[in-house]
Each structure stands twice: as structure tokens, then as C-alpha cells.
Design an enzyme around this catalytic site. Structure first.
Site, PDB file in Angstrom:
ATOM      1  N   LYS A 148      79.109  44.605  41.961  1.00  0.00           N
ATOM      2  CA  LYS A 148      79.657  45.810  42.211  1.00  0.00           C
ATOM      3  C   LYS A 148      79.148  47.144  41.661  1.00  0.00           C
ATOM      4  CE  LYS A 148      83.727  44.064  44.738  1.00  0.00           C
ATOM      5  NZ  LYS A 148      85.195  44.138  44.762  1.00  0.00           N
ATOM      6  N   GLY A 149      80.092  47.900  40.856  1.00  0.00           N
ATOM      7  CA  GLY A 149      79.536  48.912  40.031  1.00  0.00           C
ATOM      8  C   GLY A 149      80.389  49.092  38.815  1.00  0.00           C
ATOM      9  N   ILE A 178      79.553  40.407  36.762  1.00  0.00           N
ATOM     10  CA  ILE A 178      79.244  41.356  35.613  1.00  0.00           C
ATOM     11  C   ILE A 178      78.144  40.950  34.912  1.00  0.00           C
ATOM     12  CG2 ILE A 178      80.030  42.017  33.367  1.00  0.00           C
ATOM     13  CD1 ILE A 178      81.872  43.197  35.440  1.00  0.00           C
ATOM     14  N   GLY A 232      79.988  51.804  36.414  1.00  0.00           N
ATOM     15  CA  GLY A 232      79.416  53.088  35.669  1.00  0.00           C
ATOM     16  C   GLY A 232      80.581  54.119  35.846  1.00  0.00           C
ATOM     17  N   GLU A 233      81.597  54.067  36.612  1.00  0.00           N
ATOM     18  CA  GLU A 233      82.483  55.123  36.767  1.00  0.00           C
ATOM     19  C   GLU A 233      83.940  54.747  36.789  1.00  0.00           C
ATOM     20  OE1 GLU A 233      80.329  58.544  39.376  1.00  0.00           O
ATOM     21  OE2 GLU A 233      79.351  56.486  39.770  1.00  0.00           O
ATOM     22  N   GLY A 287      70.789  55.155  29.632  1.00  0.00           N
ATOM     23  CA  GLY A 287      71.640  54.666  28.265  1.00  0.00           C
ATOM     24  C   GLY A 287      72.581  53.732  28.505  1.00  0.00           C
ATOM     25  N   THR A 288      72.646  53.221  29.878  1.00  0.00           N
ATOM     26  CA  THR A 288      73.666  52.376  30.362  1.00  0.00           C
ATOM     27  C   THR A 288      73.083  50.635  29.832  1.00  0.00           C
ATOM     28  OG1 THR A 288      72.374  52.043  32.265  1.00  0.00           O
ATOM     29  CG2 THR A 288      74.513  53.776  32.190  1.00  0.00           C
ATOM     30  N   ASN A 296      75.860  41.949  32.341  1.00  0.00           N
ATOM     31  CA  ASN A 296      75.588  41.810  30.795  1.00  0.00           C
ATOM     32  C   ASN A 296      76.991  42.447  30.239  1.00  0.00           C
ATOM     33  OD1 ASN A 296      75.020  42.083  28.447  1.00  0.00           O
ATOM     34  ND2 ASN A 296      73.303  43.336  28.391  1.00  0.00           N
ATOM     35  N   PRO A 297      77.734  41.454  29.851  1.00  0.00           N
ATOM     36  CA  PRO A 297      79.167  41.752  29.347  1.00  0.00           C
ATOM     37  C   PRO A 297      78.853  42.619  28.183  1.00  0.00           C
ATOM     38  CG  PRO A 297      78.724  39.444  29.281  1.00  0.00           C
ATOM     39  CD  PRO A 297      77.415  39.911  29.755  1.00  0.00           C
TER      40      PRO A 297
HETATM   41 MO1  MOS Z   1      77.444  59.655  38.815  1.00  0.00          MO
HETATM   42  S1  MOS Z   1      78.542  61.228  38.551  1.00  0.00           S
HETATM   43  O1  MOS Z   1      77.312  59.707  40.529  1.00  0.00           O
HETATM   44  O2  MOS Z   1      75.940  59.689  38.256  1.00  0.00           O
END
Ligand code: MOS
Length: 729
Positions: free
Chosen positions: A675-676, A604, A678-679, A481-482, A606-607
Site C-alpha cells: 500500500k503506502g 511493508i 509516506g503520508e 530520502g525515503t 523495508n521495516p
Molecule cells: Mo505527497 S504531498 O503527495 O508528495
């Protein structure tokens, strides 16, 4: 030939042009139209001929043994095909080391009569329809020999122990003499912070359909990594890995919960016995005991500093819980190993074993609860030192990794604070608490730092130049979904130097070859690396000239070596969180009015989707600060209100204007420089909000969530103390 999830714009056939710059430009999701029109199908809704439906039956006691599963009456019910339980189910092997360590023995369902918690699978009822399976499952009588249980988590439990370090979490680090440095400190903060049990419940419940197809096990799933799920299913069922295929084309959210769970195992067992496809879908309530959760934490922070705020002592002690069947460490104390140095520096984790399900990764595992304690304590230290909280952080910026001594690949946390402070209007802030009022509301602002590791996992990819001038990218990535699919289109477009409309991406199929799962904020970085190497090689092949055969020209990659060759450094994303709150101390209501997050997270891709992901993470942080809390009933050992009505989380009306943006963050030695994101959006937000609540009211909240009753009680206590301390009238 074209899969349904690709852009439908016809490919232009002008040969390889110099169209670049796809990375960094905003693109809507390539599968967006399919999703909003319903053309995109999720794991629980893909039709199969002869499909049977399994319904899990979960234990109702927290500890004991199964005395009997009274399946005879249920087997006579309409449509019922079988009832699987520990007396008749196929054996599985849970004694292997998989992609993420030893598997949670919760996957060893129906293997023994022991019940380790409420919500443990004790049977699977399979029937012709989902309704028949559910009715029979609800009618199934299971008898237990119950034993006393213990589900009470609290600080200071005498049975807390130090876990073994594992590849995921180093349990303890220590340098210097913390006690001596605390004694020598002009200013000391020594406080305890708690966070409750929290649950990640993606909108799409977990679902798997398993079938045997020409001698191969075929699983249609909703997961964060089909390589991971296929590999571990093969090990569980002692199958040749090549004979297992797992697909997971569209996923309605994961957040760490969608790896392996009992439902996939149950579906494979049932299809093996029944010789027809079997689907098992979890209910919302079942998800509360079957797919992991965030452990509650009790954390003690001790900071000692000179009067100018320079840290002498840093001590972060984190207690969390695990189950009796498996060990999981909520790694709350790891942030300090990256964020702040001190003459003496100690971080450690302790665990208590309780009769509850095993906790698991939940978005920003460790960093989310850990940052609440750490970044609250920093704010308390700033208050005691009479310093601006940003200046305090700047004073304690480390040159190298505080524990590792390694250089940072890039560390632009101060640039985030600078840009954030400018946009937020931090300079106009009066640091004194409890001064601003607007009608019944007390107003305050707060800030906190954020960080999250930037790792990569080995992946393979293939990129094919097609005869019609288009390109096909094959990588076993997961788009939960990201917008991962769209990110791979952009990465491939730039690597191939063509427009994104000429790229189609196939993903989420273990037959595409091994790749990293969508986890640890490592997906985009890991997959982009593999796609880039394959695309570079394909361009070299194409540069040789000659025609393209009907099967196209394909180049393949494997990033195992490239990742291994990267210099050992501290590699992390960083950020600065800002919050403005309004608090009504007569009702206890806290409203967040503004959130701003500025990040340094490499390139980044896709902004558009990056901003969404960061705002989503920040919304989680708000929700963690004010709403989320799973309540366990000590008597029964089970949850109270295990559903999305009983488990409160931020709804639209709770969420204010949220802004997320980023600063330039080049990573000179990194070939991929992504980098990342998501979290990291979650990290620090709860602390920024708690710090803002202090600024509004003058009262510290060290227990999450900051509920109205806690605000009221704290306000009462503050009033009482003020009255007691004041000279009598
Ligand atoms: Mo994330 S909690 O490493 O899916």
C-alpha cells in the site's frame, strides 16, 4: 559502469539461487555511505564548466502591476550577465494539461506585468558567481503600481464558492437528508475547527541547473519525479519531449513541494539565452512563496447519532483558500467518504480566492487537516454518548465504502486499534477528563483513526541480467530520502530470487522511461509493480538457458494495463494513533509524552525505513498539533518570519518516544499488495493529541496549533465558567 549509489559487495556468480525474503527484512539505505561521507552530490553542488548563477527577485507588493524593472545599473555590476523580466524573457505556454492537471500559472513567470501576491518572481539576475548574482538582485529596483489586496482567511466569508471537481478532488458528495437525520438524533456534535497555513520546507532547498547539450535540454534537479518535470518542461517550452532530460539523483526531502516551481523555468530561460549552464537555487525565504504550502482551513463538523453511538448524520464542510492565479483544493472532507457511514452523509469543499500564492500538496494533503476536525469530533461524540472512543469507531465501521458503495480491498483499522490499545495500555484509562495529576502537570491520553489512499500510477521499468551474475534495475523512480532505492533493491531481489547484493538500481533519470513520481504515497507501490513484472519476465527469458551476451539480457515492463485491470475497490491504508500528553495550565505548556501509531498498510517492504517514515509522519502530526503556523501580515500581505527561525516546528526536545508498527494486512486481490506509508503517519496525530489535551484538562481545543496562550485562555474561561456556575460561598 557501476553507478556510485549501488552496493559495493561483489556479486556472487553461482547462478540464480533461491535466496528470497528480502522484502520484510531490515536493510540500511544502499546509498547511505555515499550520503554520510558527502560522496553523494545534490542538485545544487554538481560542478559544471562555465556555470552561471541565477538569483530570483520576488515582488514586494501583494497585488498590482510592475511599472518598471530598472535593470541598467544592475547590468553594469561586476559579473552580471543578464537580467530577465517580463519585458525580455522567452515566452512559455502554460495552457496545457499535464500529468497532474493544468499547470499552476505561477510557472508562467516573466510573461506579464501582473503581480498576484508577495513573493511572485519579477526578475532573474544571472551572474558569474552566486554572490554576484545575489548582490545584484538585492540592488535591483522594481517599481510597482500597487492595488488594494485581500489576504484575510476566515470562516463565513461571503465570497466562498464551490470549486469545480477535478480528477484529484471531487468537491461534494451527498446522500440522504442530513438535516432530518440531525433532528432525529439523540446526540449531536456541531463544532468548528481551524487549522493554520503550514509550510513544507525540506532540508535541501529547491535547486536546478539547466543546459543545452547536443541539442537536448539537460536539467539537473531536485524533484519528486523526473518524468513529471521533464514532460511539463517540454510542454512549457514547446519542445519535443524526447529532447528534454531531467535527472534528480539525490533529494533531501520533498513532502509534496518538489514538482515544478519557477526556479526550473527560470534556469531553462536563462540557459537558452546565455548558451551556458545556469543554476538557480531557492533560498529558505523564497521557498515560502514559490513551492506551495498547506492552506489554512475552517471546518464545520456535524455528527448526529443514536444514544448508542450509531451515526445517523454525517456532515463535513471544509473551507480553504486558493490564489487568484490557480485553483487548489485542500481536500479536508474526503476522509469521511472512507471512514464512517451514516443514514445521511454529506461532505463538501468551499474555496476563497485571495492575493496569496497558490497552495499545493503538502504531506497528507486534505487528510492531515481533515482528520484533525473529523477525529476530534468523533471524540466529542464519544464523550457525549458516554462511550469509549474506540468502541464508537467500532460501532460505525462501514461494510463498504460509505459514499462509493464499493468493497474495501482490505480494511484492518480495528486490528490497528486493538493492537494499539493493548500496547498503549488503553484498558486502564479512566474516560473522565481532568483527573490525573503529576506535580504541576495534568495528564491525559487520546486516540484517533488514520487513513490514506493506496493508489498506483503507470510506470515502466527494465531489468537486465549482466554477464557477471548481477542485475541492473532501471526505473525512473525518485528517492526523496525515503529509501525508495533500497526498497527497489529488495523488490527486485525477491522477484529475481537472488540476494539483494546482486542488484543495482538506477533511478531518477527521465531517459530511463516514464514512471510515477514520489507522491500520493504511491511511489513504492507503483515502481515495485513495474520492477516485479520486468523481473518475472526476465526470469522466464533466463529459464530458456543459453549464455548472456556482453550487453546483458533485458526485460521491460509497463504497468498501464495491469493497473487498469485491477478491480474497482476502496483501497486505502489505515491506522490508529495514540497520544499521551502532560499539560501545565499555569504556563500553558503542552508536552507530548508518548506517541504510538499502529498501521495496516499492506506489505511493508523495508521495516527499517518504513518505521522511519511513519515516525517522521507522526512527528509532523505532533508539530502540527503544537507548533506550526505561518502568520500573514494583513497590511503587507506577506509572511511574518518566513524562515526556520520564525516558523516554529517540533525540534528534538519536543519529540518524545514515538513508536510505529504495523499489523498484518493482506490484500488478496492485489498482485503487488504494497500500500503506502509516506503520508498516513501524519493523519490523525493532531486529533489524538488534542483529544489527549481534553482528557488532561477537560477543555476542547478546536484551533491549531494548541499554543500556550490558547491553553491559558481556555483554562481561564473554564475557571470563570465553573465559578459563575457554582453557588456563591
Ligand atoms: Mo505527497 S504531498 O503527495 O508528495
Amino acid at each position: 559502469m557501476t553507478p556510485p549509489t549501488t552496493p559495493t559487495t561483489p556479486a556472487t556468480t553461482t547462478g540464480i539461487s533461491a535466496v528470497t525474503g528480502a522484502i520484510g527484512s531490515a536493510h540500511t539505505r544502499v546509498e547511505g555511505r555515499d550520503k554520510v561521507t558527502g560522496a553523494a552530490r545534490y542538485a545544487g553542488e554538481i560542478p559544471f564548466a562555465e556555470l552561471a548563477h541565477g538569483w530570483l527577485v520576488l515582488s514586494t507588493v501583494a497585488r498590482g502591476r510592475i511599472r518598471s524593472v530598472e535593470d541598467s545599473p544592475v547590468l553594469a555590476m561586476p559579473g552580471v550577465l543578464t537580467v530577465l523580466h517580463h519585458g525580455n524573457a522567452p515566452r512559455v505556454d502554460t495552457d496545457y494539461v499535464g500529468m497532474v492537471g493544468r499547470p499552476n500559472p505561477v510557472l508562467g513567470i516573466f510573461q506579464h506585468d501582473r503581480v498576484p501576491f508577495v513573493g511572485w518572481p519579477v526578475a532573474l539576475v544571472v551572474a558569474e558567481t552566486s554572490e554576484q548574482a545575489r548582490e545584484a538582485a538585492e540592488a535591483l529596483v522594481v517599481r510597482y503600481d500597487e492595488e488594494p489586496h485581500d489576504v484575510a482567511f476566515f470562516a463565513g466569508r461571503s465570497d466562498a464558492y464551490t470549486p469545480e471537481s477535478n480528477p484529484m478532488v471531487q468537491a461534494e458528495t451527498e446522500k440522504g437528508d442530513v438535516e432530518a437525520q440531525l433532528d432525529a438524533s439523540a446526540v449531536v456534535v456541531d463544532e468548528e475547527y481551524t487549522t493554520p497555513e503550514e509550510h513544507h520546507n525540506p532540508m535541501e532547498p529547491h535547486a536546478a541547473t539547466a543546459r543545452w547539450d547536443g541539442g537536448r535540454l539537460d536539467v539537473i534537479d531536485s524533484n519528486q519525479g523526473s518524468t513529471w518535470v521533464a514532460t511539463e518542461l517540454a510542454m512549457l517550452f514547446s519542445l519535443d519531449p524526447a529532447s528534454v532530460r531531467v535527472r534528480s539523483e539525490h533529494v533531501g526531502g520533498g513532502f509534496g513541494s518538489k514538482g515544478l516551481s519557477p526556479h526550473q523555468v527560470a534556469a531553462v530561460m536563462a540557459t537558452t539565452i546565455l548558451h551556458r549552464p545556469v543554476r538557480v537555487v531557492l533560498t529558505r525565504r523564497q521557498m515560502f512563496s514559490l513551492v506551495g504550502f498547506r492552506s489554512p482551513t475552517a471546518q464545520r463538523m456535524r455528527l448526529g447519532a443514536d444514544a448508542d453511538g450509531r451515526l445517523r448524520a454525517f456532515d463535513h464542510q471544509a473551507l480553504s483558500l486558493t490564489s487568484t492565479v490557480h485553483e487548489f483544493v485542500e481536500s479536508s472532507a474526503v476522509l469521511g467518504r472512507v471512514m464512517y457511514d451514516a443514514d445521511a452523509h454529506r461532505t463538501f469543499h468551499r474555496l476563497v480566492r485571495l492575493d496569496v500564492p497558490t497552495p499545493a500538496w503538502m504531506r497528507a494533503p486534505g487528510e492531515a487537516p481533515g482528520s484533525f476536525a473529523l477525529e476530534s469530533a468523533l471524540d466529542e461524540l464519544a464523550e457525549k454518548c458516554g462511550m469509549d472512543p474506540i468502541a464508537l469507531r467500532a460501532r460505525n465501521e462501514p461494510e463498504t465504502g460509505p459514499v462509493s458503495g464499493l468493497p474495501f480491498s482490505s480494511r484492518n483499522v480495528l486490528a490497528c486499534f486493538e493492537e494499539g490499545a493493548r500496547r498503549f495500555g488503553w484498558a486502564e484509562r479512566d474516560p473522565r477528563p481532568g483527573l490525573r495529576r503529576e506535580g504541576r502537570w495534568l495528564l491525559g491520553t487520546g486516540t484517533a483513526a488514520a487513513t490514506y489512499p493506496s493508489g498506483a500510477g503507470p510506470s515502466t521499468a527494465a531489468v537486465t541480467a549482466e554477464q557477471d551474475g548481477s542485475f541492473t534495475v532501471r526505473i525512473n523512480a525518485a528517492d526523496i530520502g525515503t529509501g525508495a532505492r533500497t526498497a527497489m533493491v529488495l523488490v527486485a531481489a525477491d522477484a529475481l530470487k537472488v540476494g539483494p547484493d546482486r542488484i543495482r538500481v538506477r533511478l531518477a533519470d527521465s531517459d530511463l522511461g516514464p514512471a510515477m513520481f514520489a507522491g500520493g504515497s504511491m511511489g513504492t507501490r507503483s515502481w515495485a509493480w513495474a520492477v516485479t513484472i520486468a523481473a518475472d519476465e526476465l526470469r522466464e527469458k533466463l529459464a530458456l538457458g543459453g549464455g548472456i551476451p556482453p550487453e546483458g539480457i533485458t526485460a521491460r515492463s509497463n504497468t498501464t494495463e495491469a493497473i487498469g485491470a485491477l478491480a474497482k475497490k476502496e483501497r486505502h491504508s489505515f491506522g490508529a494513533q495514540f497520544a499521551e500528553v502532560a499539560v501545565d495550565v499555569t504556563t500553558g505548556e503542552v508536552r507530548v509524552r508518548r506517541l504510538l501509531g499502529i498501521y495496516a498498510a499492506g506489505t511493508i517492504v523495508n521495516p527499517l525505513t518504513a518505521r522511519s517514515q511513519l515516525i517522521g509522519g507522526m512527528t509532523w502530526g505532533l508539530s502540527m498539533a503544537l507548533h506550526e503556523e505561518a502568520i500573514r501580515d494583513q497590511e503587507s500581505g506577506s509572511h511574518v518570519g518566513a524562515d526556520l527561525a520564525g516558523y516554529h516546528f517540533a525540534a528534538h526536545a519536543d519529540v518524545p518516544l514515538i513508536e510505529a508498527d504495523w499489523v498484518d494486512d493482506p490484500v488478496p486481490d492485489d498482485p503487488i499488495a504494497i500500500k503506502g506509508i509516506g503520508e498516513i503517519g501524519v493523519v490523525g496525530v493532531a486529533a489524538a493529541i488534542a483529544n489527549a489535551v481534553w482528557h488532561a484538562t477537560g477543555v476542547r481545543h478546536r484551533d491549531l496549533p494548541i499554543r500556550p496562550d490558547r491553553v491559558l485562555r481556555a483554562a481561564d474561561e473554564a475557571r470563570r465558567r465553573a465559578t459563575e456556575g457554582a453557588p456563591s460561598a
